[in-house]
Each structure stands twice: as structure tokens, then as C-alpha cells.
Design an enzyme around this catalytic site. Structure first.
Site, PDB file in Angstrom:
ATOM      1  N   HIS A 101       1.762   4.462  -2.828  1.00  0.00           N
ATOM      2  CA  HIS A 101       1.911   5.913  -2.607  1.00  0.00           C
ATOM      3  C   HIS A 101       3.315   6.368  -3.021  1.00  0.00           C
ATOM      4  O   HIS A 101       3.486   7.395  -3.672  1.00  0.00           O
ATOM      5  CB  HIS A 101       1.707   6.250  -1.124  1.00  0.00           C
ATOM      6  CG  HIS A 101       0.285   6.207  -0.649  1.00  0.00           C
ATOM      7  ND1 HIS A 101      -0.719   6.925  -1.243  1.00  0.00           N
ATOM      8  CD2 HIS A 101      -0.306   5.541   0.394  1.00  0.00           C
ATOM      9  CE1 HIS A 101      -1.877   6.717  -0.597  1.00  0.00           C
ATOM     10  NE2 HIS A 101      -1.650   5.860   0.398  1.00  0.00           N
TER      11      HIS A 101
ATOM     12  N   HIS B 125       0.835  -1.203   0.000  1.00  0.00           N
ATOM     13  CA  HIS B 125       0.000   0.000   0.000  1.00  0.00           C
ATOM     14  C   HIS B 125       0.876   1.262   0.000  1.00  0.00           C
ATOM     15  O   HIS B 125       0.727   2.140  -0.861  1.00  0.00           O
ATOM     16  CB  HIS B 125      -0.912  -0.027   1.240  1.00  0.00           C
ATOM     17  CG  HIS B 125      -1.838   1.134   1.357  1.00  0.00           C
ATOM     18  ND1 HIS B 125      -3.153   1.069   0.941  1.00  0.00           N
ATOM     19  CD2 HIS B 125      -1.662   2.392   1.816  1.00  0.00           C
ATOM     20  CE1 HIS B 125      -3.737   2.245   1.157  1.00  0.00           C
ATOM     21  NE2 HIS B 125      -2.857   3.063   1.687  1.00  0.00           N
ATOM     22  N   GLU B 126       1.798   1.324   0.944  1.00  0.00           N
ATOM     23  CA  GLU B 126       2.660   2.515   1.020  1.00  0.00           C
ATOM     24  C   GLU B 126       3.558   2.605  -0.212  1.00  0.00           C
ATOM     25  O   GLU B 126       3.884   3.695  -0.673  1.00  0.00           O
ATOM     26  CB  GLU B 126       3.486   2.509   2.305  1.00  0.00           C
ATOM     27  CG  GLU B 126       2.668   2.484   3.606  1.00  0.00           C
ATOM     28  CD  GLU B 126       1.582   3.546   3.691  1.00  0.00           C
ATOM     29  OE1 GLU B 126       1.703   4.595   3.034  1.00  0.00           O
ATOM     30  OE2 GLU B 126       0.576   3.306   4.399  1.00  0.00           O
TER      31      GLU B 126
ATOM     32  N   GLU C  27      -4.666   7.687  -3.166  1.00  0.00           N
ATOM     33  CA  GLU C  27      -5.143   6.410  -2.632  1.00  0.00           C
ATOM     34  C   GLU C  27      -5.408   5.406  -3.766  1.00  0.00           C
ATOM     35  O   GLU C  27      -5.286   4.192  -3.566  1.00  0.00           O
ATOM     36  CB  GLU C  27      -6.413   6.653  -1.803  1.00  0.00           C
ATOM     37  CG  GLU C  27      -6.854   5.488  -0.946  1.00  0.00           C
ATOM     38  CD  GLU C  27      -6.010   5.288   0.316  1.00  0.00           C
ATOM     39  OE1 GLU C  27      -5.069   6.076   0.556  1.00  0.00           O
ATOM     40  OE2 GLU C  27      -6.300   4.317   1.050  1.00  0.00           O
TER      41      GLU C  27
END
Lengths: 504, 504
Positions: A271, A267-268, A297
Site C-alpha cells: 500500500h 502488505h502495508e 489492495e
């Protein structure tokens, strides 16, 4: 002065503001990672100082004059040009920052700090009454803020602008209502199936250091450049940064929860890939900045869910996983693993929820905060309204306010209008992913071969490199040819969970 | 305005300057520890920005006016009072900073950067001719700097003032000449003894992670507060900081060199204890700042050498050492260990030299840089002069300039007057340590019992808490009742090495 000369001045000024803000990024990262416990008070002063410098620079009268001059110039007419983009976006921010009275800003900061303290106590002692007066004050302040900004249809519109510029209560409400209508029945079907995912494997012992090596290797494999970034450990994972080639991600490791660290790392990394893909020469200026929280997101959710929880990804990584954790993975076949990491079931806590139910949690919050901001729901009625919505939308009833309406930090911090960006991210990501597949061919086959470059290259070209030259809705239209819809996401969720849980 | 009112303004201004400087401290620490490789260019801009803000604030005309007002006031008359100390020290710095022409500052910065590059190349290719023109330019700039500051006897006096305020070429020269006269024969006696230290044990395998745990435990045992500081890893150990409760030390580990990491940890911990012992409420202002580089070095050298290389310390730590490294330490007795960590022999490189020979390296540099600044030695004659001095003072002849006059970075960076502070630190430390022993009793017995609090408490009270209320020479007189002398250090070195090497 010519527009070009004015623009050069403006650009140099904004670049130095970005330089100061990036120092703030480092200071914030360090606070979360390595700051010694007793260093907190001084650190708060360092942060306040840097925030003050950034605010003063962003509201400097000279900046306002340059922007006014540029808005009148021919050079700023093309909204996607350098001058057009910078002038539009900086004008929007300048106007908003200068519209807010200083005493209101201070009162919100003061109240946030106290409300946060009250919220912590209220949640710990499961006593909504402790938080209620602060929620009331914070709501009143947020409505004053909305009045200061001005709005057409709803005060909520003025607030969401901070997080998802251009969206409104109406635009977001309409897409989320469509999503709710199809998603709630899907989750009911999952529950009704009586099938249980074989998720015990995730609670086996996964050595933490090996998890860190495995997670970092995955981040690198999908394209994160560790020469221009880092991955450290914090209690709450985040992705920040301290400069154009300095993206700082964090995660956390739990020996008996492989999925938590691994998918938060993906997830990070999503980003982080967006940050690393933005045009570096425009760092901290609109052509080099992320469009919105929702678009940000969309990148994290794409790599976490659409890539990382797919069969292709694990066709590539299942072998190395078994080699890294031979004991935990002993006797586990790829299909059970795939089901385990895609377990779906209604739960109480948003941050622990799965790909299928997550958006229902967000929809509850959006509907409630919109009602509160628009005056249709009183804070005193929040616990009852929360529980009712959880029962009807998510399908469960919270046993306590601590695990119900007190679970999130956002409202105590004055973040109204922030929640929907989580779901918008999921919606954007599915719609973009469909288009990427249409443009590139069989993505799952590429992932199975360890080829993540085609997708990353497509994202760089179509999304990352755009910066803020387009708004979120313009970007969606430009890239996919259609306005945002809940359909791409719902199609994927129905197919994936229908197959796993044996219906549809 | 009353003096008290002016002082309040001055103090608030200086405190904010310290706040900005402390952000610079964090940024610098991060550059050495965790900055991703590609982040360097932006980091340099962040540093230049912060340095610019600190410089502008430190030379602000308002500051000059407040200081002038305070200098005329009764309240500033007591030099050790808050107002007296702050007014004196900030006036001294303000005067120096405003005396330097901006173009000279810029030229030194530009030349340093190029000279550093030339020095790196010259050292790598062992070719002094590459560095010579840059050394000539740098010397000319340093002499211009000395002229701008002004001086009475020697331009060297104006330069050393940056590092050891109040000292002069004459004052430092006189004490180092005394030291040289006794130390060179001592080192000759060590060489002449024909005795060799049993130092092979230090090259055994010492697991790096265990070294880190052991070193951290030792730092904590002697008093470092890890709630207000950290110990990380860098190529070149240092002690920096980012605030009053945020002291950042670093070290480096080498599996086959236990002493390198361990004593550099004790050394940096000595610096760290000084920083943690300064009055926090005056952080970044003279009553809360270290007196000089020499006094700072006295603290690091005391814990590294006078405590950490003593028998008492190892009576306490030898058992735990054996438990931490059972294989490497197998069959090693405490006396051979004590001799191993106190091995002394003339060597080429200052940074790798031992307690006995270290100061000879420094004396060579001091005599040569003084001669260059005073015009008595031309840069073109440096290699010959260096080699001659090494032969006569240290007792060995460098086989190359790379391992001779090109070994240190200092001159390329324009740091003339810095070297003697290393030796002053050793001299201060021995004289303070004698006094501590006179005041507290048998320190070795306390260390053997693991009691480091009495010494630390004594240092806090007599040295750390003083801040800059006294100059270095005033502090020495105040604490020990005598001016600085080489005798306390020489007495210790003669006793220690005479016993180990069997003479005297």
C-alpha cells in the site's frame, strides 16, 4: 472566465481541501499510534471538526459551479487529461455528496456508532439477537442511501461505487462466481491431500526487536522510502498518511508468530509503495489519488503474496533470516520454510486465513450482503445462511456466531460493498503480475538476486503514475489487454498449492 | 441578547478556536518527533493553514462585538468570575491582534525566516556581520510593532506583554537589578572558593534505555499522569500538547550526560504538571490557560531545581538510581552525588549553565535587548557590549561571537521581551516554594519519604486551578502576601552554594 482560469481556481480549492484532509490523516494516525488513553474524547472532536471542514469544502456551491463550467468546456473532453480527469472525478464525488440528505448522513453516523457498540457486545456474548435490530436498521439506512444515489440494476451498485467506482453487483458477482467454481474444489483438494505443512517453525521464539529491524529492512529493500514515510506499531496494521511525502504504515509484532508481523509489513508496504508512487504534485486530487480500494489492495497483495511468499524472494532473504534468528531457524531448510509460510487450510476467521482460502471467506460475505441489500435475505436469517455457505463454500461449519457472522466489523459500520474489493485486489494483482512477467522476464530470478526495482518501476509507470486518469476496469484492460478474469489468480494458486500438497 | 446568551456564543466560538489550535499543537509535536525528513514542506503548509484559521477566528468581527457587549455588562464586573476573566483576557488579545496591521505581521514572518537563516550562517561561521543587517531590520520591525500596540513608558513594555502580561521594562528591570547585585558576588564567591564539585560521575556510562525508564518513573512519581500525556525524544526538549488530556513532553538522552536528560525531564514534567492541573473544562480559554511564560517556568524550575536538585528528593531516589546504574554509581555516596548535580561555575552558554549562574546569563540579555529596543544600543555595538557585560556580570569573556551574542535563536525570531521570563520563573518559583513550605511544613522530609502529593496538591489549588483569573503579579501577591522579590531565591542560592563551596 476561461476554462484554464476556472480550473486554476478549482485546483487551488481542491488542494486546500486535500491539505485539511491530510491533517485529518495525521490526527487519525496519531489516534492509532501514540494518543494517550484519556485523550480520546477531545480527539473525536478534532476529527469531527476536520471532517466537517472537508465535507463543507467538498460540497461548496462554488465548486459545483466551476465543475459545471468545466464539464461544458472543450478542455475537459479528453478523459485522461488533467482537466478531464479532475472534472470527471470531482463531479462524480460532488454529485454523490450533494445527493445525500444531511439528516440521512447524520442518522447513519449515529446508527453506526450504536450498531458498533451492539456488535461488540453481541460478539463478546455470542448473541446475534443483540446485533440483529441494528443490522436491520443499518440495512434500511443503506437502502435509503442507495435510493438517494440512484442506480439501474441493483441498490448494491450504488453502494459499491464508494469503494470500487464503476463496478456493479453483476460485474463483481460474475467474476467471483467464476473464481468460486474453481477455488472451492482446489481447497477441497488441499484438504483431501492429507499433507500437512511444517509450520511449527513459525511459532518458535522470534525476538520482537529483531523482527522490527528485519521487517523494516525488507520494506526498504523492496523500495519503501523511509525519508518519506514511517513504520510504527498498532493493534490493527494499516497504511495511512499525512501528506505527499509522509506515508505512515503500521504493523504489530508477536514473538511466537513471525509470519503475522512480517507479511503484514509486506502488505502495508505494498500500500505504501502505491502511495509513494502517486504523482506528488497532484496530491489529494484525482490525478494523484489511488483508483479504488481494489487497485490499492492489488498492490498490497502483490508484495505480500506474489512476491513475499514466493521462492525467489526467500532465495534472497533466507540467509539474512537465519542470521537474524539463528536459534529459531536452526536446521530449517529453505523448502520447509517456503512450505511453512504457504500453509493452506480452511479456517473460521477471514483475517487469519491463507492465500488459498482467503477469497472463499470474501465470496461468502459478498453473496450474503448482496442478498440482504437486494432484499433476498432477512437479517434474522443471516446466521443460518452464513453457516450453510461456510459449509458449502469453505468446507467448515462455524461453532458459534461469534466466530461466524459476527466476526467482522464492516456491517456494523455500514460498509456494504466493501468486502469484494479484497478479492478484486487479489484478482487484479495476479493479472498485473502476469503482465509484468511478460514485459520484464523472469521476476523470480530478479527477486532471488535482490532486484525489486524492475517490478517496482513497472508498477510505478503502469499503475501508480496513472492516478485516477483511468477507472479500475480501464486500467486492467490498458495494462493487460484483457478484462478482469479469475484465471491468472487460479492458475497461480493451482500451480503453487498443487505442487506443495502433491496433486494436480 | 442577555450577557449569559452572548457569553454562551462567545464561549462556543472560543472553544472551537481552541480545538483548531490543539490540532496545531499535535501537528507541531509530530514535526519535532516523528515527521519523516521529506515531509517538511507539506507540514509547513499544514501549519500555515491552521495558524490562518486560528488568526481569522481570533480576529472575527463577531467576536469583537460580543466582547464589547460583555464589557458593558454587570456580569463581567468581577474580574475573577468566568465572564469577567474571559471578557478581560480575550478583549486584551483581540485588541492586540486587531491592532497589528496585516502587512507588518507578514513582514515580520518573512524577515524572521530570512533572519533565522542568516543567524544560522553567522553562528556557524562566527561572523556577526552576516547577522547584523537582519538584527537591524528585526529591531525596526519590533519597534513598529510596539508603536502599533502603543505603550506608556517604553516600547519594550508593549513587547513583553506577549510573554508576561502586565509586566514592564521598569518592573522587570527593578527586580532583576536587585537580583544581579546579590547574585554576581555569590558567583564570584563560588569561583573564589577554589572548591571543585566531584562531577565526573555524571560522565560515566548511563545506558540510554535505562535512563528513559528511570526518568519516566520519576516523572510519574512526582505526579505526571501518563494516561493523559506522553514523554518522547527530540533534539530540543519541550512541553506541548494536543488537548486537555493530552500533554506531550519530550527530552533527549546522552549516554555520558545523565544530568542533561534527567533534569530536562523533571523540567518538562514541571510544565506538564501545570498543563495537567489547569481546569480541563476551560481548555484553551482564559480560565483554563497558563498565566504567563514566567509562571509556567516557575513550575518547571521548581520541580527541576527546588525539588529535583534537593537532598530530600535524592534521599528517596538515590537507592533506585544505584540499582538502575550499578556500574556508574559504584562507590558514589549521596553527598558527592548531591554536590555533582549542583556543580556551579561560570560558563559561556546559557542553556548549559547551572542553577547559580543561569540568571546572570538572562540578565545580560535583558539589559541588552532593552537597550536595543529603547534605542540606547546599536546592533553594530552589540558584540562589544555583550562581551563587556559577560566580563562584568558573569565573570568571563567570550572567545567568539558564536559562543557570545550569536548563541541564542530568540532575536532572529523576533522574540524581544521573552528572555526575562526565564528569570522571572526562577524568582516566582522560590517565592512560591517558601510559601508552600510555610503552609505544608517540612517539604524536604516529605520528598525524602517519596511524598510529592502535598506539594503538587498545593500547586494545583493555589496556582494551576487559577488559570488566568489573576495576573502573574496578582497571583504572587495572593499566594505569598508580598510582591515579587529576589530575596527568596537569593536566600536559597546563598544557603545551598555557601554550604557546598564552603563560604558564607
Amino acid at each position: 472566465m476561461s476554462a484554464a482560469e476556472t480550473f486554476a481556481k478549482l485546483r487551488a480549492h481542491a488542494r486546500e481541501t486535500a491539505l485539511v484532509a491530510s491533517i485529518g490523516g495525521l490526527v487519525e494516525w496519531d489516534e492509532q499510534t501514540y494518543l494517550p488513553p484519556s485523550g480520546g474524547d477531545w480527539r473525536a472532536e478534532q476529527q469531527a471538526y476536520l471532517a466537517g471542514v472537508v465535507h463543507a469544502r467538498s460540497t461548496a456551491p462554488a465548486l459545483g459551479e466551476w465543475l459545471a463550467e468545466l464539464r461544458d468546456s472543450d478542455e475537459a473532453r479528453d478523459p485522461e487529461s488533467d482537466i478531464g480527469c479532475v472534472t470527471r472525478e470531482l463531479s462524480r464525488r460532488y454529485e454523490r455528496e450533494t445527493k445525500l440528505p444531511g439528516d440521512l448522513v447524520e442518522e447513519i453516523a449515529r446508527t453506526s456508532s450504536k450498531a458498533h457498540h451492539a456488535w461488540t457486545t453481541a460478539r463478546r456474548s455470542d448473541d446475534f439477537a443483540i446485533f440483529r435490530p441494528w443490522l436491520e436498521q443499518m440495512l434500511a439506512l443503506q437502502r435509503r442511501k442507495a435510493e438517494a444515489f440512484g442506480y439501474e440494476a441493483s441498490p448494491y451498485d450504488a453502494l459499491i461505487e464508494d469503494y470500487e467506482p464503476g463496478e456493479t453487483a453483476e460485474s463483481v458477482g460474475s467474476v467471483l462466481t467464476g473464481l468460486r467454481a474453481e477455488l472451492a474444489p482446489l481447497v477441497q483438494a488441499i484438504v483431501g491431500s492429507g499433507v500437512a505443512a511444517p509450520s511449527e517453525v513459525l511459532r518458535e521464539s522470534f525476538d520482537v526487536e529483531t523482527q522490527a529491524i528485519f521487517g523494516k529492512a525488507a520494506a526498504q529493500a523492496i523500495g519503501f522510502d523511509f525519508a518519506s514515510g514511517r513504520l510504527d506499531v498498532t493493534a490493527h496494521p494499516f497504511c495511512g498518511g499525512a501528506g505527499p511525502n509522509d506515508v505512515r504504515m503500521t504493523t504489530r509484532y508477536n514473538e511466537h508468530d513471525f509470519a503475522d508481523a512480517f507479511f503484514s509489513t509486506l502488505h502495508e508496504t505494498g500500500h505504501g509503495l502505491y502511495e509513494q508512487g502517486l504523482p506528488g504534485e497532484w496530491f489529494g486530487l484525482p490525478p494523484g489519488e489511488a483508483i479504488s480500494l481494489g487497485i490499492h489492495e492489488s498492490q498490497s497483495r502483490m508484495w505480500e503474496n506474489l512476491v513475499g511468499r514466493g521462492r525467489g524472494f526467500w532465495r534472497h532473504f533466507f540467509g539474512p533470516l537465519g542470521e537474524a534468528f539463528p536459534v529459531a531457524m536452526k536446521g530449517v531448510d529453505p523448502e520447509s520454510w517456503y512450505f511453512a509460510i504457504n500453509e493452506a487450510k480452511p479456517s473460521l476467521i477471514r483475517t487469519e486465513s491463507d492465500e488459498a482460502t482467503y477469497n472463499l471467506h470474501v465470496i461468502v460475505r459478498f453473496e450474503l450482503e448482496r442478498a440482504m441489500i437486494e432484499g433476498d435475505l432477512l437479517p434474522s436469517d443471516l446466521p443460518a445462511a452464513w453457516n450453510e455457505k461456510y459449509a458449502s463454500i469453505v468446507g467448515i461449519t462455524p461453532p458459534s456466531d461469534a466466530n461466524g457472522c459476527l466476526q467482522d466489523v464492516h456491517w456494523s459500520a455500514g460498509l456494504f460493498g466493501y468486502f469484494p474489493t479484497y478479492s478484486l485486489g487479489n484478482l487484479y494483482s495476479a493479472q498485473f503480475f502476469d503482465q509484468a512477467e511478460a514485459d520484464l522476464g523472469d521476476l523470480e530470478a530478479m527477486f532471488a538476486a535482490g532486484e525489486f526495482d524492475p517490478l517496482l518501476g513497472w508498477l510505478r509507470k503502469n499503475i501508480h503514475q496513472v492516478g485516477q486518469r483511468l477507472s479500475a476496469s480501464q486500467l486492467v484492460e490498458r495494462v493487460t489487454g484483457k478484462p478482469l478474469s479469475h484465471e491468472p489468480l487460479m492458475r497461480r494458486l493451482k500451480a503453487k498449492f498443487g505442487e506443495l500438497y502433491g496433486f494436480g
